[in-house]
Design a protein around this motif. Sequence first.
Motif, PDB file in Angstrom:
ATOM      1  N   SER A 120       0.817  -1.207   0.000  1.00  0.00           N
ATOM      2  CA  SER A 120       0.000   0.000   0.000  1.00  0.00           C
ATOM      3  C   SER A 120       0.850   1.257   0.000  1.00  0.00           C
ATOM      4  N   LYS A 121       0.195   2.351  -0.372  1.00  0.00           N
ATOM      5  CA  LYS A 121       0.827   3.665  -0.364  1.00  0.00           C
ATOM      6  C   LYS A 121       0.281   4.448   0.825  1.00  0.00           C
ATOM      7  N   LEU A 122       1.181   5.049   1.596  1.00  0.00           N
ATOM      8  CA  LEU A 122       0.795   5.844   2.750  1.00  0.00           C
ATOM      9  C   LEU A 122       0.109   7.128   2.287  1.00  0.00           C
ATOM     10  N   VAL A 123      -1.057   7.414   2.836  1.00  0.00           N
ATOM     11  CA  VAL A 123      -1.792   8.635   2.525  1.00  0.00           C
ATOM     12  C   VAL A 123      -1.533   9.679   3.602  1.00  0.00           C
ATOM     13  N   SER A 124      -1.595   9.255   4.874  1.00  0.00           N
ATOM     14  CA  SER A 124      -1.350  10.192   5.972  1.00  0.00           C
ATOM     15  C   SER A 124      -0.905   9.427   7.214  1.00  0.00           C
ATOM     16  N   GLN A 125      -0.258  10.159   8.127  1.00  0.00           N
ATOM     17  CA  GLN A 125       0.166   9.582   9.398  1.00  0.00           C
ATOM     18  C   GLN A 125       0.279  10.692  10.429  1.00  0.00           C
ATOM     19  N   ARG A 126       0.032  10.329  11.682  1.00  0.00           N
ATOM     20  CA  ARG A 126       0.237  11.271  12.773  1.00  0.00           C
ATOM     21  C   ARG A 126       0.376  10.492  14.067  1.00  0.00           C
ATOM     22  N   ASN A 127       1.167  11.043  14.970  1.00  0.00           N
ATOM     23  CA  ASN A 127       1.310  10.446  16.292  1.00  0.00           C
ATOM     24  C   ASN A 127       0.126  10.885  17.147  1.00  0.00           C
ATOM     25  N   ILE A 128      -0.379   9.960  17.957  1.00  0.00           N
ATOM     26  CA  ILE A 128      -1.526  10.230  18.822  1.00  0.00           C
ATOM     27  C   ILE A 128      -1.256   9.606  20.189  1.00  0.00           C
ATOM     28  N   ARG A 129      -2.144   9.844  21.124  1.00  0.00           N
ATOM     29  CA  ARG A 129      -2.081   9.207  22.438  1.00  0.00           C
ATOM     30  C   ARG A 129      -3.492   8.772  22.804  1.00  0.00           C
ATOM     31  N   SER A 130      -3.568   7.680  23.568  1.00  0.00           N
ATOM     32  CA  SER A 130      -4.864   7.230  24.055  1.00  0.00           C
ATOM     33  C   SER A 130      -5.322   8.178  25.166  1.00  0.00           C
ATOM     34  N   TYR A 131      -6.589   8.079  25.536  1.00  0.00           N
ATOM     35  CA  TYR A 131      -7.109   8.958  26.585  1.00  0.00           C
ATOM     36  C   TYR A 131      -6.343   8.782  27.900  1.00  0.00           C
ATOM     37  N   ASN A 132      -5.755   7.595  28.117  1.00  0.00           N
ATOM     38  CA  ASN A 132      -4.968   7.369  29.330  1.00  0.00           C
ATOM     39  C   ASN A 132      -3.468   7.382  29.037  1.00  0.00           C
ATOM     40  N   ASN A 133      -3.105   8.102  27.984  1.00  0.00           N
ATOM     41  CA  ASN A 133      -1.732   8.492  27.662  1.00  0.00           C
ATOM     42  C   ASN A 133      -0.823   7.405  27.104  1.00  0.00           C
ATOM     43  N   HIS A 134      -1.377   6.341  26.508  1.00  0.00           N
ATOM     44  CA  HIS A 134      -0.527   5.352  25.840  1.00  0.00           C
ATOM     45  C   HIS A 134      -0.151   5.895  24.465  1.00  0.00           C
ATOM     46  N   PRO A 135       1.109   5.696  24.032  1.00  0.00           N
ATOM     47  CA  PRO A 135       1.529   6.197  22.727  1.00  0.00           C
ATOM     48  C   PRO A 135       0.811   5.477  21.592  1.00  0.00           C
ATOM     49  N   GLY A 136       0.538   6.235  20.548  1.00  0.00           N
ATOM     50  CA  GLY A 136      -0.172   5.667  19.418  1.00  0.00           C
ATOM     51  C   GLY A 136       0.203   6.329  18.113  1.00  0.00           C
ATOM     52  N   LYS A 137      -0.360   5.797  17.053  1.00  0.00           N
ATOM     53  CA  LYS A 137      -0.125   6.320  15.714  1.00  0.00           C
ATOM     54  C   LYS A 137      -1.381   6.073  14.900  1.00  0.00           C
ATOM     55  N   GLU A 138      -1.754   7.053  14.104  1.00  0.00           N
ATOM     56  CA  GLU A 138      -2.873   6.891  13.176  1.00  0.00           C
ATOM     57  C   GLU A 138      -2.327   6.985  11.767  1.00  0.00           C
ATOM     58  N   ILE A 139      -2.648   5.989  10.966  1.00  0.00           N
ATOM     59  CA  ILE A 139      -2.205   5.994   9.581  1.00  0.00           C
ATOM     60  C   ILE A 139      -3.378   5.694   8.659  1.00  0.00           C
ATOM     61  N   GLU A 140      -3.272   6.193   7.450  1.00  0.00           N
ATOM     62  CA  GLU A 140      -4.230   5.862   6.391  1.00  0.00           C
ATOM     63  C   GLU A 140      -3.412   5.447   5.193  1.00  0.00           C
ATOM     64  N   TYR A 141      -3.807   4.340   4.568  1.00  0.00           N
ATOM     65  CA  TYR A 141      -3.092   3.875   3.388  1.00  0.00           C
ATOM     66  C   TYR A 141      -4.069   3.232   2.416  1.00  0.00           C
ATOM     67  N   ILE A 142      -3.647   3.161   1.148  1.00  0.00           N
ATOM     68  CA  ILE A 142      -4.487   2.613   0.090  1.00  0.00           C
ATOM     69  C   ILE A 142      -3.654   1.660  -0.748  1.00  0.00           C
ATOM     70  N   ASN A 143      -4.260   0.531  -1.115  1.00  0.00           N
ATOM     71  CA  ASN A 143      -3.537  -0.432  -1.938  1.00  0.00           C
ATOM     72  C   ASN A 143      -3.907  -0.255  -3.409  1.00  0.00           C
ATOM     73  N   SER A 144      -3.277  -1.025  -4.277  1.00  0.00           N
ATOM     74  CA  SER A 144      -3.485  -0.882  -5.719  1.00  0.00           C
ATOM     75  C   SER A 144      -4.900  -1.264  -6.150  1.00  0.00           C
ATOM     76  N   ALA A 145      -5.602  -2.045  -5.337  1.00  0.00           N
ATOM     77  CA  ALA A 145      -6.982  -2.427  -5.650  1.00  0.00           C
ATOM     78  C   ALA A 145      -7.983  -1.370  -5.186  1.00  0.00           C
ATOM     79  N   GLY A 146      -7.501  -0.307  -4.552  1.00  0.00           N
ATOM     80  CA  GLY A 146      -8.381   0.765  -4.110  1.00  0.00           C
ATOM     81  C   GLY A 146      -8.943   0.587  -2.711  1.00  0.00           C
ATOM     82  N   LYS A 147      -8.473  -0.402  -1.976  1.00  0.00           N
ATOM     83  CA  LYS A 147      -8.920  -0.584  -0.590  1.00  0.00           C
ATOM     84  C   LYS A 147      -8.206   0.429   0.299  1.00  0.00           C
ATOM     85  N   VAL A 148      -8.984   1.156   1.076  1.00  0.00           N
ATOM     86  CA  VAL A 148      -8.469   2.178   1.972  1.00  0.00           C
ATOM     87  C   VAL A 148      -8.524   1.624   3.389  1.00  0.00           C
ATOM     88  N   THR A 149      -7.428   1.772   4.111  1.00  0.00           N
ATOM     89  CA  THR A 149      -7.381   1.348   5.508  1.00  0.00           C
ATOM     90  C   THR A 149      -7.045   2.548   6.371  1.00  0.00           C
TER      91      THR A 149
END
Length: 193
Positions: free
Chosen positions: A121-150
């Motif tokens: 897949s190709k990365l569309v966007s990414q950002r670092n996040i945290r859970s409400y109780n402060n656990h480290p996290g990451k949000e990513i969006e990506y799309i594959n060649s078949a057009g499936k977006v995750t």
Amino acid sequence: MTKKFFLSLIATTLIFTGFAGLEMHLPQTVLSKTAKSKWQVFTGPDGTFQVLMPGKPEKMNQTQKTFMGEINLQIFLAKPPKQQVAYVVAYNDFPHNYGKMANPQEVLDNAQKMALKTTQSKLVSQRNIRSYNNHPGKEIEYINSAGKVTRNRMFFAHGRLYQAMVITTRKQEKYLQKSIRGYLNSFQVIFKK
């Protein structure tokens, strides 16, 4: 899609060298604007997370051998009727020593790399996040060649990698914006140690 095929697909794409990512092939169906799902709070069997799901999710398990040893993957999948979308929560525990010593940002970065690589897949966007109780996290969006977006929100907490994902098509995504946002925003790590 049979359960055996789905588990094989997960084994090859969710855990590769100990990190997780997911891609699946959803059946081609027409989105029904009138199709409605009953959203309900789902709490993980061990009580470590909660999320709103469109109905009761199907639970699947997979054990995978990695360079760190065996890793058990827990997967919860909900697919609303007449919609081309899957709501997935997956988590895996790392071996105790690795989980305690691992740098959370490195785990999240490696999980992102492996998700992109294994799903081609190709990365569309990414950002670092945290859970409400402060656990480290990451949000990513990506799309594959078949057009499936995750869209994937990952959190690393107490040696465990959690992932809340929505997989759909770009066309369907525009109709599901509120549901996708509500689902991802509802995911909470509630680990208490």
